[in-house]
Design a protein around this motif. Sequence first.
Motif, mmCIF file in Angstrom:
data_model
loop_
_atom_site.group_PDB
_atom_site.id
_atom_site.type_symbol
_atom_site.label_atom_id
_atom_site.label_comp_id
_atom_site.label_asym_id
_atom_site.label_seq_id
_atom_site.Cartn_x
_atom_site.Cartn_y
_atom_site.Cartn_z
ATOM 1 N N LYS B 52 0.849 -1.203 0.000
ATOM 2 C CA LYS B 52 0.000 0.000 0.000
ATOM 3 C C LYS B 52 0.876 1.241 0.000
ATOM 4 O O LYS B 52 1.847 1.323 0.748
ATOM 5 C CB LYS B 52 -0.892 0.021 1.248
ATOM 6 C CG LYS B 52 -1.978 -1.030 1.227
ATOM 7 C CD LYS B 52 -2.698 -1.061 2.557
ATOM 8 C CE LYS B 52 -3.730 -2.175 2.578
ATOM 9 N NZ LYS B 52 -3.941 -2.706 3.913
ATOM 10 N N ILE B 53 0.491 2.201 -0.825
ATOM 11 C CA ILE B 53 1.274 3.425 -0.957
ATOM 12 C C ILE B 53 0.460 4.603 -0.428
ATOM 13 O O ILE B 53 -0.700 4.768 -0.796
ATOM 14 C CB ILE B 53 1.574 3.711 -2.452
ATOM 15 C CG1 ILE B 53 2.294 2.529 -3.106
ATOM 16 C CG2 ILE B 53 2.311 5.024 -2.638
ATOM 17 C CD1 ILE B 53 3.769 2.513 -2.932
ATOM 18 N N VAL B 54 1.076 5.423 0.409
ATOM 19 C CA VAL B 54 0.420 6.658 0.870
ATOM 20 C C VAL B 54 1.401 7.812 0.707
ATOM 21 O O VAL B 54 2.562 7.698 1.095
ATOM 22 C CB VAL B 54 -0.023 6.554 2.352
ATOM 23 C CG1 VAL B 54 -0.754 7.820 2.792
ATOM 24 C CG2 VAL B 54 -0.924 5.333 2.572
ATOM 25 N N TYR B 55 0.945 8.905 0.100
ATOM 26 C CA TYR B 55 1.797 10.093 -0.033
ATOM 27 C C TYR B 55 1.063 11.336 0.456
ATOM 28 O O TYR B 55 -0.106 11.257 0.813
ATOM 29 C CB TYR B 55 2.295 10.293 -1.479
ATOM 30 C CG TYR B 55 1.264 10.056 -2.557
ATOM 31 C CD1 TYR B 55 0.393 11.054 -2.945
ATOM 32 C CD2 TYR B 55 1.173 8.823 -3.184
ATOM 33 C CE1 TYR B 55 -0.545 10.835 -3.935
ATOM 34 C CE2 TYR B 55 0.233 8.583 -4.177
ATOM 35 C CZ TYR B 55 -0.626 9.609 -4.549
ATOM 36 O OH TYR B 55 -1.551 9.382 -5.517
ATOM 37 N N GLU B 56 1.776 12.460 0.501
ATOM 38 C CA GLU B 56 1.324 13.726 1.094
ATOM 39 C C GLU B 56 1.453 13.630 2.620
ATOM 40 O O GLU B 56 0.774 12.838 3.270
ATOM 41 C CB GLU B 56 -0.144 14.046 0.748
ATOM 42 C CG GLU B 56 -0.331 14.668 -0.595
ATOM 43 C CD GLU B 56 0.183 16.108 -0.624
ATOM 44 O OE1 GLU B 56 -0.338 16.962 0.102
ATOM 45 O OE2 GLU B 56 1.116 16.373 -1.387
ATOM 46 N N ILE B 59 -1.565 13.432 4.993
ATOM 47 C CA ILE B 59 -2.325 12.194 4.765
ATOM 48 C C ILE B 59 -1.546 11.005 5.346
ATOM 49 O O ILE B 59 -2.111 10.120 5.978
ATOM 50 C CB ILE B 59 -2.628 11.995 3.260
ATOM 51 C CG1 ILE B 59 -3.398 13.205 2.701
ATOM 52 C CG2 ILE B 59 -3.414 10.707 3.024
ATOM 53 C CD1 ILE B 59 -3.632 13.186 1.188
ATOM 54 N N GLU B 62 -2.027 11.063 9.138
ATOM 55 C CA GLU B 62 -3.376 10.607 9.523
ATOM 56 C C GLU B 62 -3.477 9.099 9.357
ATOM 57 O O GLU B 62 -4.094 8.414 10.178
ATOM 58 C CB GLU B 62 -4.437 11.267 8.642
ATOM 59 C CG GLU B 62 -4.931 12.585 9.180
ATOM 60 C CD GLU B 62 -6.196 13.051 8.471
ATOM 61 O OE1 GLU B 62 -7.226 12.365 8.564
ATOM 62 O OE2 GLU B 62 -6.138 14.087 7.800
ATOM 63 N N TYR B 63 -2.892 8.588 8.290
ATOM 64 C CA TYR B 63 -2.943 7.150 8.040
ATOM 65 C C TYR B 63 -2.208 6.392 9.152
ATOM 66 O O TYR B 63 -2.709 5.404 9.680
ATOM 67 C CB TYR B 63 -2.329 6.848 6.666
ATOM 68 C CG TYR B 63 -2.354 5.384 6.310
ATOM 69 C CD1 TYR B 63 -3.548 4.720 6.084
ATOM 70 C CD2 TYR B 63 -1.173 4.648 6.189
ATOM 71 C CE1 TYR B 63 -3.579 3.359 5.763
ATOM 72 C CE2 TYR B 63 -1.190 3.306 5.859
ATOM 73 C CZ TYR B 63 -2.397 2.663 5.646
ATOM 74 O OH TYR B 63 -2.423 1.331 5.324
ATOM 75 N N ASP B 66 -4.289 6.306 12.133
ATOM 76 C CA ASP B 66 -5.438 5.398 11.986
ATOM 77 C C ASP B 66 -5.051 3.938 12.154
ATOM 78 O O ASP B 66 -5.821 3.153 12.702
ATOM 79 C CB ASP B 66 -6.056 5.563 10.585
ATOM 80 C CG ASP B 66 -7.014 6.729 10.534
ATOM 81 O OD1 ASP B 66 -7.427 7.224 11.594
ATOM 82 O OD2 ASP B 66 -7.358 7.160 9.407
ATOM 83 N N PRO B 78 -14.508 17.056 17.901
ATOM 84 C CA PRO B 78 -14.599 17.371 16.467
ATOM 85 C C PRO B 78 -14.278 18.840 16.145
ATOM 86 O O PRO B 78 -13.648 19.127 15.132
ATOM 87 C CB PRO B 78 -16.063 17.081 16.121
ATOM 88 C CG PRO B 78 -16.568 16.180 17.178
ATOM 89 C CD PRO B 78 -15.771 16.500 18.417
ATOM 90 N N ARG B 81 -10.581 19.336 16.307
ATOM 91 C CA ARG B 81 -9.966 18.749 15.095
ATOM 92 C C ARG B 81 -10.113 19.688 13.902
ATOM 93 O O ARG B 81 -9.173 19.906 13.132
ATOM 94 C CB ARG B 81 -10.647 17.415 14.738
ATOM 95 C CG ARG B 81 -10.076 16.206 15.422
ATOM 96 C CD ARG B 81 -10.324 14.909 14.633
ATOM 97 N NE ARG B 81 -11.717 14.618 14.401
ATOM 98 C CZ ARG B 81 -12.553 14.130 15.306
ATOM 99 N NH1 ARG B 81 -12.124 13.863 16.523
ATOM 100 N NH2 ARG B 81 -13.811 13.897 15.008
ATOM 101 N N LYS B 85 -7.172 21.791 11.762
ATOM 102 C CA LYS B 85 -7.017 21.761 10.299
ATOM 103 C C LYS B 85 -7.050 23.167 9.708
ATOM 104 O O LYS B 85 -6.347 23.462 8.739
ATOM 105 C CB LYS B 85 -8.081 20.871 9.681
ATOM 106 C CG LYS B 85 -7.753 19.409 9.948
ATOM 107 C CD LYS B 85 -8.649 18.425 9.258
ATOM 108 C CE LYS B 85 -8.111 17.028 9.597
ATOM 109 N NZ LYS B 85 -9.065 15.966 9.402
#
Lengths: 216, 216
Positions: B52-56, B59, B62-63, B66, B78, B81, B85
């Motif tokens: 699995k690839i995640v960039y930025e 993001i 956050e990944y 998670d 909320p 949060r 942001k």
Amino acid sequence: MRLCPYAQRTRIMLAHKKIPYETVNINLKEKPEWFLEKTPLGMVPVLEHDGKIVYESAICNEYLEDIHKQNGVTPTDPYRRARDKMLLEMNSKFTTAYYKALQGLKGEDANSLIEAVHASLVPLEKAIGERGNFYGGDKPSMLDFLLYPHYERIEGIRTGFHADFMPMDKLPKLNAWVSRMQTVPAVKETMFDAHTHIDFYKSYGSGKTDYDIGLQ
Amino acid sequence: MRLCPYAQRTRIMLAHKKIPYETVNINLKEKPEWFLEKTPLGMVPVLEHDGKIVYESAICNEYLEDIHKQNGVTPTDPYRRARDKMLLEMNSKFTTAYYKALQGLKGEDANSLIEAVHASLVPLEKAIGERGNFYGGDKPSMLDFLLYPHYERIEGIRTGFHADFMPMDKLPKLNAWVSRMQTVPAVKETMFDAHTHIDFYKSYGSGKTDYDIGLQ
């Protein structure tokens, strides 16, 4: 500003979750003082609820999802959530190319600017092809709602300015997705027809933007 | 690229959560083909795990939050949060002003570019003043980790280029926050000293960026 695509992202979310709200339209060329006191960025949409202020469309939509759990549209799988955010990031390359092309429609570079729009859409065409009817698969997800508004305006640009930002032969799946999105109740409630978008963009191009277009 | 502030955002997160990882440094001026196949944006950081690839960077962080629940740094409220942001969005005005000033340090406009950096930092100074030791209050939160890396580089710019992007008299609380961040274990593990940053920015300014600076 009634026709702002970013504000529409949040109007779709409000409609989808059936949250009652009152709209205050802002003239973005002559922003009222009270508006700038609420948001340092001076952009729409801005949510106000119980004295709490939220701005930036994607943040507004996430906030609405967090505080109103009904009709959730955020994927539960962390990797899918991350992928959706990456696609939204890719889409910002399209919106940049979109506004650049729109501003250059009368210039010598118009064709190459429009081709840059086509190129920016290739990853989005690929993704919708892999995912099915919507970016959310069988049904629209947060990403569908965040992406949709700019694509709604492409038909108006096509017929009003004879510039095709999303040619059917190059991007058939994206075209089909836009039509499909226009059958979704929350989208139907918030959308405008191509003529209204043309009127707005013509007023925008004239240098004297009419921010009241679309208001009843 | 060892010294990339965006990659550092994710290195801090990995260190904070004590997730073992292997680093592959990328020469961003001559990107390898295999790297561009993994990420269409061609920027760092990029995470790869189980195919699995995640960039930025935001993001990626956050990944990681998670999928690795230990040592959580995301606010549970909320609205908090959403506010975080929004502050990150305000911070992107600072990073834009930062790079513009850095590139214009030798130019005639240097002073006004540096003043634009100061102006962009006012909302961040105000927010840390309201929140306490960290943006997360008593302890660092996701926002602290995302913000920190660019601020680490300000001391190098100050001593190496005699340009003060964050004057103590105008922005005392931000200066104190940077010092405080440098006592946080995950930050200590990933930070570089001012001299290394100066060396990198000097090589960057020479037109022949040395992407190996900071590598052992």
